[in-house]
Scaffold this active site. Structure first.
Site: not given
Ligand SMILES: O=C(O)c1ccccc1N[C@@H]1O[C@H](COP(=O)(O)O)[C@@H](O)[C@H]1O
Length: 241
Positions: A11, A130
């Site tokens: 990340d 999520d």
């Molecule tokens: O992975 C994380 O810790 C995380 C924390 C906060 C937000 C997103 C996170 N990860 C991943 O990002 C994508 C979502 O991104 P978007 O909403 O499409 O812009 C998703 O895979 C989360 O698991």
């Protein structure tokens, strides 16, 4: 019976490989250069890399150039997440040669666009579900985005190929995965599920691997690897049979 795929996570926030607790902005622990982290997982035998642009997910900028560089340099399969929400960001993500992208917020806020992306790109699109309880969260997990099971049914009907299911309450906590959530999601869909959040031990990975017959295909491992609870080699060995 096929074995569980393991996806070590990188990340990226502000150019650094980080881990968050519950996905909360500001809870970062930094683990240095994302290129070095990704290469280390590849060299340790990973077949997959789960690569996330956290700034793009939070809306605090992006790390697209660096993420693209990492994705392109990998010899293994890459799953790309974070801030992929429109034609331009999707095209840029797919152009890195990644195996697939995860759409999160877009699946909650622009369902028509996601249905079009699924129709055009098939199994190169996964949706990240999520959740807190059974409520989906988007925009860096800061906003509610509807009911998990209603959204899952809609995405199934649109042909979504797979889901990455994260229990936000577990993510980054080393408290063990939410096996009940995984079982319930697998019971609600015939699509493969990638488990995310909470893995703390080799026993956790074995417990997730026991759900392969129910539809769990893979597990994302983050904090436990960076905190050296076990090595990736040990994890791959633990799920190899
Ligand atoms: O992975 C994380 O810790 C995380 C924390 C906060 C937000 C997103 C996170 N990860 C991943 O990002 C994508 C979502 O991104 P978007 O909403 O499409 O812009 C998703 O895979 C989360 O698991």
């Amino acid at each position: 019976m096929s074995k569980l795929e393991l996806l070590p996570a990188v990340d990226v926030r502000d150019g650094q490989a980080v881990r968050l607790v519950h996905g909360e902005s500001g809870s970062e622990t930094s683990y240095g250069d994302p290129r070095a982290a990704a290469l280390a997982w590849q060299q340790a035998g990973a077949q997959w890399l789960h690569l996330v642009d956290l700034d793009a997910a939070f809306g605090t900028g992006d790390n697209r150039r660096l993420i693209g560089e990492v994705a392109r340099s990998m010899d293994i399969r890459v799953e790309l997440s974070g801030g992929i929400r429109d034609d331009d960001t999707l095209a840029a993500a797919l152009a890195t040669g990644c195996t697939r992208v995860n759409l999160g917020t877009a699946a909650l806020e622009t369902p028509e666009w996601v249905a079009k992306a699924i129709a055009e790109h098939g199994d190169r699109i996964a949706v990240g579900l999520d959740v807190r309880g059974t409520t989906l969260r988007g925009r860096g997990w800061t906003r509610d985005g509807g009911d998990l099971y209603e959204t899952l049914a809609r995405l199934d009907s649109e042909g979504c190929a797979r889901y990455v299911v994260t229990d936000i309450a577990k993510d980054g906590t080393l408290q063990g995965p939410n096996l009940d959530l995984l079982r319930h999601v697998c019971a609600a869909t015939d699509r493969p599920v990638v488990a995310s959040g909470g893995v703390s031990s080799l026993d956790d990975l074995r417990a997730i691997a026991a759900l392969v017959p129910e539809g769990v295909e893979g597990a994302i491992v983050g904090k436990a690897l960076y905190a050296e609870a076990f090595t990736l080699e040990e994890a791959l060995e633990a799920v190899s049979r």
